[in-house]
Structures are given as structure tokens and as C-alpha cells.
Design a protein around this motif. Structure first.
Motif, PDB file in Angstrom:
ATOM      1  N   SER B  28       3.371 -46.008  49.083  1.00 56.43           N
ATOM      2  CA  SER B  28       3.133 -47.338  48.509  1.00 56.43           C
ATOM      3  C   SER B  28       1.706 -47.500  47.985  1.00 56.43           C
ATOM      4  O   SER B  28       1.387 -48.500  47.345  1.00 56.43           O
ATOM      5  N   ASP B  31      -0.583 -46.242  42.503  1.00 55.96           N
ATOM      6  CA  ASP B  31      -0.737 -47.395  41.614  1.00 55.96           C
ATOM      7  C   ASP B  31      -0.802 -46.992  40.142  1.00 55.96           C
ATOM      8  O   ASP B  31      -1.100 -47.821  39.282  1.00 55.96           O
ATOM      9  N   TYR B  32      -0.565 -45.721  39.875  1.00 58.40           N
ATOM     10  CA  TYR B  32      -0.613 -45.254  38.489  1.00 58.40           C
ATOM     11  C   TYR B  32       0.447 -44.175  38.357  1.00 58.40           C
ATOM     12  O   TYR B  32       0.487 -43.234  39.155  1.00 58.40           O
ATOM     13  N   SER B  51       0.695 -48.679  34.872  1.00 56.12           N
ATOM     14  CA  SER B  51      -0.037 -49.028  36.077  1.00 56.12           C
ATOM     15  C   SER B  51       0.810 -49.980  36.894  1.00 56.12           C
ATOM     16  O   SER B  51       1.731 -50.606  36.383  1.00 56.12           O
ATOM     17  N   SER B  52       0.499 -50.068  38.176  1.00 55.98           N
ATOM     18  CA  SER B  52       1.341 -50.851  39.088  1.00 55.98           C
ATOM     19  C   SER B  52       1.275 -52.352  38.815  1.00 55.98           C
ATOM     20  O   SER B  52       2.058 -53.116  39.390  1.00 55.98           O
ATOM     21  N   ILE B  53       0.355 -52.784  37.969  1.00 58.48           N
ATOM     22  CA  ILE B  53       0.299 -54.226  37.684  1.00 58.48           C
ATOM     23  C   ILE B  53       1.313 -54.614  36.600  1.00 58.48           C
ATOM     24  O   ILE B  53       1.484 -55.790  36.298  1.00 58.48           O
ATOM     25  N   LYS B  68       8.510 -51.834  41.690  1.00 56.16           N
ATOM     26  CA  LYS B  68       7.669 -51.543  42.865  1.00 56.16           C
ATOM     27  C   LYS B  68       8.396 -51.794  44.170  1.00 56.16           C
ATOM     28  O   LYS B  68       8.216 -51.065  45.140  1.00 56.16           O
ATOM     29  N   LYS B  71      10.379 -48.903  44.763  1.00 53.98           N
ATOM     30  CA  LYS B  71       9.593 -47.670  44.615  1.00 53.98           C
ATOM     31  C   LYS B  71      10.327 -46.719  43.664  1.00 53.98           C
ATOM     32  O   LYS B  71      10.599 -45.545  43.996  1.00 53.98           O
ATOM     33  N   VAL B  94      -3.084 -42.237  43.250  1.00 50.63           N
ATOM     34  CA  VAL B  94      -3.727 -43.398  43.861  1.00 50.63           C
ATOM     35  C   VAL B  94      -5.036 -43.582  43.131  1.00 50.63           C
ATOM     36  O   VAL B  94      -5.976 -42.811  43.316  1.00 50.63           O
TER      37      VAL B  94
END
Lengths: 112, 112
Positions: B28, B31-32, B51-53, B68, B71, B94
Motif C-alpha cells: 500500500s 504511489d507511482y 500517480s496514486s493521486i 487504490k 490495489k 514508493v
């Protein structure tokens, strides 16, 4: 052409020997990564250098070592070679600041 | 412990149709996320990242979706072309510029 140059493209050597793989990163890239791809497997991270300093280490064997020189090229040294070290070895580079990594064409190492 | 998994070793699609390649991850902290394409005897070539955003990123025929909570990420190629036939690797890191963790790859065959 990714701009990352690896030499040699192919290498055949005997067990117990030592070899050096060379990588020239893209112009301006400070980060260099080394990956190993064995038969039918994904790429396994070995080691990363950033501007001459070791930044991260993966599952790299003690028989393997690497360095990054002041001109930013990198070398991966493999010693006491075993049959199981036969693999594709890829070098990649990135600017280290949020961009993707660009890969070279790889060095195919065959240990006989 | 495989942190990035591509459970389909291969996928065959008709030219002009959609190709969907899937990837699951367990860490988790990732993030990329990136997708690379690889032809035989060449190094991996960067395709697209997210990206995770975000939950979606599009570049021409290629779209990556990120879920997310599950996953899970997927790569959609529309329309598929014979030249897309290659091995596709999913990768995650990460933070930007850090080591990439790769999946084992999915072989895509686009039939004309």
C-alpha cells in the motif's frame, strides 16, 4: 533509442570468472539502476546509484558489486560466476526527480 | 514475496479491438505506477504512468486506470494494432525516482 547505452550486448564466459558490464546513462540523468531478468521472470532490482552514491540496494548477491563514476557512467561487476547468473542485465537511468526510468538494450550474460 | 502481480501470462486480441492488461499489487506504500512494453532483444520502453493521486491517465490509444482500494491497475489499448504485440510489464515504486518493482509480464498478441 532510449539514450541509455549498455556494453557489451552479449557476453559468454565460464563459471568462476569475473565480468564487468558497463552502462552510460542518458545525458543529464543522475540516477542509474541495475536490473536482472532471468529466464521467464520479471525484472529484479539489483542496485541504484544517484550522482555517484549508492541510493538503494535490492537482492544483489555479495559476489556482485557496482559503482557510478564522476562522469555518471556505471559498471556492474559480477565475480565467481555461476551457471545461475546467466540472465539479461539491464541498466536504466532517470533524472531522479519524478520521471520514469529509461532502459538500455541490456547485456545478455551466458555462463557456461 | 511478489508485490506486483500480473496474473495473465498471455492475452490474444483481434486487431481493432480493446486490449486490457491487468496488474495487482500488495504494497500500500506504492504511489507511482508505470507500464513498460518490451520487444524481444530490446530493453523495456516506457509507455504510460499514473500517480496514486489520480485514478486515470490517458495518452493516445493508451489509458491506465488505478483502483487504490482494490490495489489494482489496468492498461487499456484501443484500438489494438499488430505492432502492439509485445510483453507488457507493470511496475510500481514508493516515491518518484526510486527503484521499480516489476510484475512478471503479460505477452500480448494482436491478430490481424
Amino acid at each position: 533509442d532510449s539514450g541509455v547505452t549498455q556494453t557489451p550486448k552479449h557476453l559468454i564466459t565460464a563459471t568462476g570468472q569475473r565480468v564487468t558490464l558497463r552502462c552510460s546513462p542518458r545525458s543529464g540523468d543522475l540516477s542509474v539502476y541495475w536490473y536482472q531478468q532471468s529466464l521467464d521472470q520479471g525484472l529484479q532490482f539489483l542496485i541504484q546509484y544517484y550522482n555517484g552514491e549508492e541510493r538503494a540496494k535490492g537482492n544483489i548477491l555479495e559476489r556482485f558489486s557496482a559503482q557510478q563514476f564522476p562522469d555518471l557512467h556505471s559498471e556492474l561487476n559480477l565475480s565467481s560466476l555461476e551457471l545461475g547468473d546467466s540472465a539479461l542485465y539491464f541498466c536504466a537511468s532517470s533524472s531522479g526527480g519524478g520521471t520514469e526510468a529509461f532502459f538500455g538494450q541490456g547485456t545478455r550474460l551466458t555462463v557456461v | 514475496d511478489q508485490q506486483v502481480k500480473q496474473n495473465s501470462p498471455s492475452l490474444s486480441v483481434q486487431e481493432g479491438r480493446i486490449s486490457i492488461l491487468n496488474c495487482d499489487y500488495t504494497n500500500s506504500m506504492f504511489d507511482y505506477f508505470l507500464w513498460y512494453k518490451k520487444y524481444p532483444a530490446e530493453g523495456p520502453t516506457f509507455l504510460i504512468s499514473i500517480s496514486s493521486i489520480k485514478d486515470k491517465n490517458e495518452d493516445g490509444r493508451f489509458t491506465v486506470f488505478l483502483n487504490k482500494s482494490a490495489k489494482h491497475l489496468s492498461l487499456h489499448i484501443v484500438p489494438s494494432q499488430p505492432g502492439d504485440s509485445a510483453v507488457y510489464f507493470c511496475a510500481a515504486s514508493v516515491g518518484y525516482g526510486n527503484k521499480l518493482v516489476f510484475g512478471a509480464g503479460t505477452i500480448l498478441r494482436v491478430k490481424s
